[in-house]
Motif scaffolding. Sequence first.
Motif, PDB file in Angstrom:
ATOM      1  N   SER A  48       7.674  40.724  -1.173  1.00 38.22           N
ATOM      2  CA  SER A  48       6.300  41.237  -1.097  1.00 38.22           C
ATOM      3  C   SER A  48       6.166  42.409  -0.124  1.00 38.22           C
ATOM      4  CB  SER A  48       5.332  40.116  -0.692  1.00 38.22           C
ATOM      5  OG  SER A  48       5.651  39.601   0.586  1.00 38.22           O
ATOM      6  N   LYS A  49       7.220  42.707   0.611  1.00 37.49           N
ATOM      7  CA  LYS A  49       7.179  43.862   1.515  1.00 37.49           C
ATOM      8  C   LYS A  49       6.888  45.135   0.724  1.00 37.49           C
ATOM      9  CE  LYS A  49       9.852  46.499   4.883  1.00 37.49           C
ATOM     10  NZ  LYS A  49      11.159  46.678   5.564  1.00 37.49           N
ATOM     11  N   ASN A  50       6.013  45.956   1.284  1.00 39.65           N
ATOM     12  CA  ASN A  50       5.586  47.238   0.699  1.00 39.65           C
ATOM     13  C   ASN A  50       4.636  47.082  -0.481  1.00 39.65           C
ATOM     14  OD1 ASN A  50       6.953  48.888   2.531  1.00 39.65           O
ATOM     15  ND2 ASN A  50       8.839  48.792   1.332  1.00 39.65           N
ATOM     16  N   THR A  51       4.216  45.866  -0.800  1.00 38.53           N
ATOM     17  CA  THR A  51       3.233  45.688  -1.851  1.00 38.53           C
ATOM     18  C   THR A  51       1.827  45.819  -1.282  1.00 38.53           C
ATOM     19  OG1 THR A  51       3.178  43.276  -1.567  1.00 38.53           O
ATOM     20  CG2 THR A  51       4.740  44.172  -3.171  1.00 38.53           C
ATOM     21  N   GLU A  52       0.894  46.117  -2.162  1.00 39.49           N
ATOM     22  CA  GLU A  52      -0.502  46.278  -1.767  1.00 39.49           C
ATOM     23  C   GLU A  52      -1.243  44.961  -1.967  1.00 39.49           C
ATOM     24  OE1 GLU A  52      -3.699  48.720  -3.984  1.00 39.49           O
ATOM     25  OE2 GLU A  52      -2.766  50.142  -2.592  1.00 39.49           O
ATOM     26  N   VAL A  53      -2.037  44.567  -0.977  1.00 38.68           N
ATOM     27  CA  VAL A  53      -2.785  43.311  -1.046  1.00 38.68           C
ATOM     28  C   VAL A  53      -4.212  43.546  -0.555  1.00 38.68           C
ATOM     29  CG1 VAL A  53      -0.786  41.782  -0.771  1.00 38.68           C
ATOM     30  CG2 VAL A  53      -1.974  42.654   1.263  1.00 38.68           C
ATOM     31  N   GLU A  54      -5.093  42.607  -0.918  1.00 39.48           N
ATOM     32  CA  GLU A  54      -6.460  42.601  -0.408  1.00 39.48           C
ATOM     33  C   GLU A  54      -6.682  41.317   0.364  1.00 39.48           C
ATOM     34  OE1 GLU A  54      -9.418  43.054  -3.368  1.00 39.48           O
ATOM     35  OE2 GLU A  54      -9.131  45.215  -3.579  1.00 39.48           O
TER      36      GLU A  54
END
Length: 269
Positions: free
Chosen positions: A136-142
């Motif tokens: 999940s590193k470098n992924t975009e999350v809210e």
Amino acid sequence: MQEYGYFLTNGYEDVMLHKKEAKNKYEENDEVEVFLYHDHQGRLSATETMPTVTLDSFSILKVVEVKRSLGVFVDIGIQKDMLLSKDDLPYDWALWPAIGDELYCGLKLDKKQRLFADLSKFEEIQELSIVAPAESKNTEVEGLVFRFLEDGVSILTSEGYLAYLHKDEMKEQVRLGQRLTMRITFVREDGRVNVSTRPLVKEARIEDSDRLLTYMKERDNQMPFTDKSDPEAIKKEFNISKAAFKRAMGKLLKEKQVEQKDGMTFIKS
């Protein structure tokens, strides 16, 4: 029954159930389940509408009013909005939730047995969390800001990851209850993550572009994705946002390593 409602009793105390708060018509000695609260004039009142939270539960509640002299009011699903006292909010007004922000809250009783909104504790929110995978590193999350720390804030992402946003990684000051879009910069051994609201760094762009090149080399130097592809398809295939994909693709196009045609991307020979 009165013209404007029903008087209810538990044998010790009487309370009014107004007609607009009743879901059915009742006769004397009928039993009815209600939720009790104090109305705007401080009178104990009843409603058949059950709130979205109770003394034993919590949920995400929307802020509907802000009064600096009192605190903020949140919608709990009944006619009366519930007050979250200013004593439970940050000292700095700039950090208070704004109308439309969302808070993890339950309910509590004060010494006078009056109901108030109650910010959920870290331990309660932690029980909702899941371990973030290393990829999940470098992924975009809210996620929602639910706690202020000395040098940053705690956030629970929509995926359920517990996230830490350091003040140096904030593009601008954030509020309690604010929903943020962030990038995961580090996945800890315990499954929690560090995040940033600052633009994607150069290293992440290089890493993503290298991944796209590897992907194409494993598939005859081509792939059915371009910078116009569907965001959900990109997310599913590469686990990165459309914005991150476009930045990586932009780097490859600028360096003339790839070309796009008919909805496909090819490595240039």
